[in-house]
Design a protein around this motif. Structure first.
Motif, short mmCIF file in Angstrom:
data_model
loop_
_atom_site.label_atom_id
_atom_site.label_comp_id
_atom_site.label_asym_id
_atom_site.label_seq_id
_atom_site.Cartn_x
_atom_site.Cartn_y
_atom_site.Cartn_z
N GLY A 1 1.00 -1.15 -0.06
CA GLY A 1 -0.30 0.15 0.10
C GLY A 1 0.85 1.27 -0.09
O GLY A 1 1.91 1.01 -0.03
N THR A 2 0.16 2.37 0.15
CA THR A 2 0.70 3.54 0.06
C THR A 2 0.95 4.28 1.58
O THR A 2 1.72 5.24 1.67
CB THR A 2 -0.04 4.73 -0.66
OG1 THR A 2 -1.09 4.94 -0.12
CG2 THR A 2 0.13 4.33 -2.27
N GLU A 3 0.08 3.76 2.41
CA GLU A 3 0.54 4.36 3.94
C GLU A 3 1.33 3.75 4.60
O GLU A 3 1.64 2.49 4.56
CB GLU A 3 -1.10 4.46 4.47
CG GLU A 3 -2.11 5.26 3.85
CD GLU A 3 -1.73 6.88 3.86
OE1 GLU A 3 -0.85 7.17 4.73
OE2 GLU A 3 -2.21 7.50 2.91
N PRO A 4 2.08 4.32 5.56
CA PRO A 4 3.04 3.40 6.41
C PRO A 4 2.38 2.65 7.40
O PRO A 4 1.18 2.97 7.63
CB PRO A 4 3.89 4.74 7.19
CG PRO A 4 2.73 5.84 7.14
CD PRO A 4 2.03 5.78 5.91
N VAL A 5 2.95 1.67 7.78
CA VAL A 5 2.54 0.64 8.81
C VAL A 5 3.59 0.70 9.90
O VAL A 5 4.64 1.33 9.87
CB VAL A 5 2.22 -0.73 8.20
CG1 VAL A 5 1.36 -0.61 7.19
CG2 VAL A 5 3.81 -1.17 7.85
N SER A 6 3.11 0.22 10.91
CA SER A 6 3.82 0.20 12.36
C SER A 6 3.98 -1.11 12.96
O SER A 6 3.03 -1.97 12.85
CB SER A 6 3.28 1.18 13.30
OG SER A 6 3.51 2.60 12.81
#
Length: 365
Positions: free
Chosen positions: A313-318
């Motif tokens: 995807g395009t959004e960061p993950v944590s």
């Protein structure tokens, strides 16, 4: 014997042993600085909401209201924003606030109030740095070394009358039990205390421009949650199948000021991609120990959070890990547990924590 009585006894013993330095006629007692029992919990976060800035950009209104006995009226007014951190400076975090200080300043203690009846403020350790940025434990304070202090006992040698310190180096105190205002504290030093986001920031320096530069950087921090439950942070978000390139690797250290209450943020840092690489290598070499229920700890946690590019995807993950500091255990967001090996600790163990977390401060002397 209650913990109030125990800490009061320690302070009284300090005052008796150092009677030449303090006025022991004032009653003293302990403010609860006790342990919190923690049930097992894991820190999990996912999505763009977990991508946080290393330096807060939200200004806070600071109260520089006059205090009784101030030598000069302080100037009122909020900073417009938190300045960009220039080379040679670093950011310190305490509860809801952040403040910038010169990068070569060490760490020490700050005044705290012990109370039963009258209120008297004591400095238990210092004045001066008791920990250097190179990680050296100075044992005895170096009065000529600039430092950042927090209201944590670093010695059983406590002295009162902090308005007449005769300092020999500039300092910043976070969360000191002092009213807002300015005062002459000797040797040409002016000390200014402001209230910000429910806590205090105090700067002592001869150089008025240095005081103003530091105070103008006070901001509401958004690197870490300012508190977590006494049982540790609750799981949240969803797990991800894989992560891409690391963006940030942050440390949030918490300690319990009161038995059974929430844990407060006492230190934070943006550790960077290099530290995450060391952490990942150490994790790969560690084994899942299958810990059930943890151990009886003393209410000190270090929460490590990495944010990453999402390959899907395009959004960061944590992804996150909760370190039970007194128990030397790591609880991962994927359900695995590990013993905190020296290699795992070395990946994040900042020099400042030796003067902040009781587990690493050890016996007072």
């Amino acid at each position: 014997m209650t913990e109030d009585d125990e800490l009061e006894g320690r302070v009284r013993a300090s005052l008796d042993a150092h009677a030449a330095e303090v006025d022991t006629s004032v009653p003293v007692a302990a403010r609860a600085r006790a342990a919190a029992r923690r049930h097992r919990g894991r820190w999990v976060a996912a999505g763009a909401a977990a991508a946080v800035a290393a330096v807060a950009a939200t200004a806070v209104v600071v109260d520089r209201g006059d205090a009784p006995g101030s030598e000069e009226p302080p100037v009122a007014g909020p900073p417009s924003s938190a300045p960009v951190v220039p080379a040679g400076w670093r950011v310190e975090y305490w509860h809801d606030v952040s403040v910038q200080v010169p990068a070569d300043w060490g760490w020490g203690t700050a005044p705290t109030t012990v109370m039963r009846g009258d209120l008297t403020t004591y400095l238990c350790g210092g004045p001066g740095a008791m920990r250097t940025t190179r990680g050296k434990n100075l044992v005895n304070p170096v009065s000529t070394a600039p430092y950042v202090g927090r209201p944590i006992m670093l010695s059983d040698a406590c002295m009162g009358g902090v308005r007449s310190l005769d300092p020999q180096a500039p300092y910043v105190w976070l969360g000191a039990d002092l009213p807002p205002g300015t005062a002459d504290v000797g040797n040409g030093y002016t000390q200014e205390t402001v209230e910000a986001a429910g806590t205090t920031v105090t700067v002592g320096a001869v150089d008025a421009a240095l005081r103003e530069r530091i105070l103008s950087s006070v901001a509401r921090q958004d690197l870490c949650p300012p508190t977590v439950p006494s049982g540790g942070p609750d799981p949240r978000g969803t797990l991800v199948e894989g992560v891409g390139e690391v963006r940030t690797f942050d440390l949030c250290a918490y300690a319990a000021p009161d038995r059974g209450g929430p844990l407060d943020l006492v230190y934070a840092a943006d550790l960077g991609a290099g530290a995450y690489a060391d952490w990942r290598r150490a994790l790969t070499a560690s084994e899942d120990v299958g810990v059930s229920g943890g151990c009886a700890d003393h209410g000190e946690l270090v929460v490590l959070t990495g944010t990453f590019d999402d390959p899907a995807g395009t959004e960061p993950v944590s992804q996150g890990w909760t370190v039970d500091v007194p128990c030397d255990l790591v609880y991962a967001d994927d359900g695995s547990d590990a013993v905190l090996t020296p290699e795992l600790r070395a990946a994040w163990h900042a020099p400042a924590l030796r003067s902040i977390l009781r587990t690493y401060i050890g016996m007072l002397g």
